[in-house]
Design an enzyme around this catalytic site. Structure first.
Site, PDB file in Angstrom:
ATOM      1  N   GLY A 253       0.777  -1.226   0.000  1.00 45.26           N
ATOM      2  CA  GLY A 253       0.000   0.000   0.000  1.00 45.26           C
ATOM      3  C   GLY A 253       0.809   1.277   0.000  1.00 45.26           C
ATOM      4  O   GLY A 253       0.346   2.317   0.476  1.00 45.26           O
TER       5      GLY A 253
ATOM      6  N   HIS B 123       1.406   1.457 -13.379  1.00 46.42           N
ATOM      7  CA  HIS B 123       2.241   0.331 -13.787  1.00 46.42           C
ATOM      8  C   HIS B 123       3.704   0.780 -13.692  1.00 46.42           C
ATOM      9  O   HIS B 123       4.038   1.863 -14.192  1.00 46.42           O
ATOM     10  CB  HIS B 123       1.889  -0.112 -15.210  1.00 46.42           C
TER      11      HIS B 123
ATOM     12  N   ASP C 266      -2.999  -3.609 -19.018  1.00 47.63           N
ATOM     13  CA  ASP C 266      -2.118  -2.450 -19.255  1.00 47.63           C
ATOM     14  C   ASP C 266      -2.346  -1.835 -20.626  1.00 47.63           C
ATOM     15  O   ASP C 266      -1.461  -1.204 -21.195  1.00 47.63           O
ATOM     16  CB  ASP C 266      -0.637  -2.864 -19.109  1.00 47.63           C
TER      17      ASP C 266
HETATM   18  C1  GRF Z   1       4.704  -2.410  -6.650  1.00 50.68           C
HETATM   19  O1  GRF Z   1       5.394  -3.368  -7.452  1.00 50.68           O
HETATM   20  C2  GRF Z   1       4.380  -1.203  -7.476  1.00 50.68           C
HETATM   21  O2  GRF Z   1       5.403  -0.960  -8.412  1.00 50.68           O
HETATM   22  C3  GRF Z   1       3.131  -1.622  -8.184  1.00 50.68           C
HETATM   23  O3  GRF Z   1       2.424  -2.431  -7.256  1.00 50.68           O
HETATM   24  C4  GRF Z   1       3.355  -3.009  -6.305  1.00 50.68           C
HETATM   25  C5  GRF Z   1       2.980  -2.777  -4.880  1.00 50.68           C
HETATM   26  O4  GRF Z   1       2.705  -1.439  -4.690  1.00 50.68           O
HETATM   27  N1  GRF Z   1       2.363  -0.469  -8.581  1.00 50.68           N
HETATM   28  P1  GRF Z   1       2.088  -0.897  -3.273  1.00 50.68           P
HETATM   29  O5  GRF Z   1       3.261  -0.652  -2.353  1.00 50.68           O
HETATM   30  O6  GRF Z   1       1.187  -1.980  -2.712  1.00 50.68           O
HETATM   31  O7  GRF Z   1       1.367   0.358  -3.618  1.00 50.68           O
END
Ligand code: GRF
Length: 202
Positions: A14, A112, A153
């Protein structure tokens, strides 16, 4: 002014949710309010971040449902309960089919961790994205925020930010730099932009 009601979909740590929470506090995110955090599992640390900031949360686990359709109908029910108008995918790992994405045209955005169209699509998520970038030997990578449609994506690109790949980078080091320098900057900015545009559409 009534702010656009936002649901942030999460699966992991998160940190992107945290960037949105911080943006709400700093006033950068002012056209929308995070009204719900929806997690794909009950272990996501993102749920702790939601609780610490008094944001309602819900856990909807795909394997608790017999079919993808039943899963998506439950997700839609929860979003309706909270009057959600904009969905932000932030490290969300569950599949959303066209049945779901078509119900929210131009109302779902995703972060992404690469410069789409590089290193994206089926199988490219989390560390795998950065492993592929390092394996290819790119000198620049970055992050992309895009609208979500039925193609992984594949939706229209909203914002991108480049990040330098450095000598000796490991996937973990590169991931962290992309998060700090790109993801956590772009997602709040894109969320504010779309939330604001949705206000105009009212
Ligand atoms: C990470 O690999 C980030 O690059 C991608 O989702 C994964 C977890 O992100 N967007 P988060 O810390 O849970 O936001």
């Amino acid at each position: 002014m009534l702010r656009t009601k936002i649901a942030v979909f999460v699966s992991g740590g998160g940190t992107n949710l945290q960037a949105l929470i911080d943006a709400q506090k700093s006033g950068l995110l002012q056209s929308g309010e995070i009204a719900l955090v929806l997690a794909s599992n009950d272990k996501a640390y993102a749920l702790t971040r939601a609780a610490e900031n008094n944001i309602p949360s819900a856990v909807v686990v795909r394997k608790d449902f017999a079919t993808q359709l039943e899963y998506e109908e439950r997700v839609k029910e929860v979003l309706t309960e909270y009057g959600i108008e904009l969905i932000v995918l932030a490290g969300f790992m569950s599949i959303l089919s066209e049945n779901f994405t078509s119900a929210y045209p131009k109302r779902i955005i995703n972060i992404h961790p690469s410069l789409i169209p590089s290193f994206c699509g089926k199988g490219y998520y989390g560390l795998k994205v950065h492993e592929a970038a390092l394996a290819y030997g790119v000198k620049v990578t970055g992050a992309t925020v895009h609208f979500v449609n039925e193609i992984p994506d594949g939706g229209e690109i909203l914002l991108q930010k480049a990040v330098e790949v450095k000598e000796g980078d490991t996937p973990e080091v590169l991931q962290r730099r992309v998060m700090e320098e790109a993801e956590w900057v772009l997602l709040p900015r894109a969320t504010e932009q779309v939330a604001k545009d949705l206000q105009k559409g009212r």
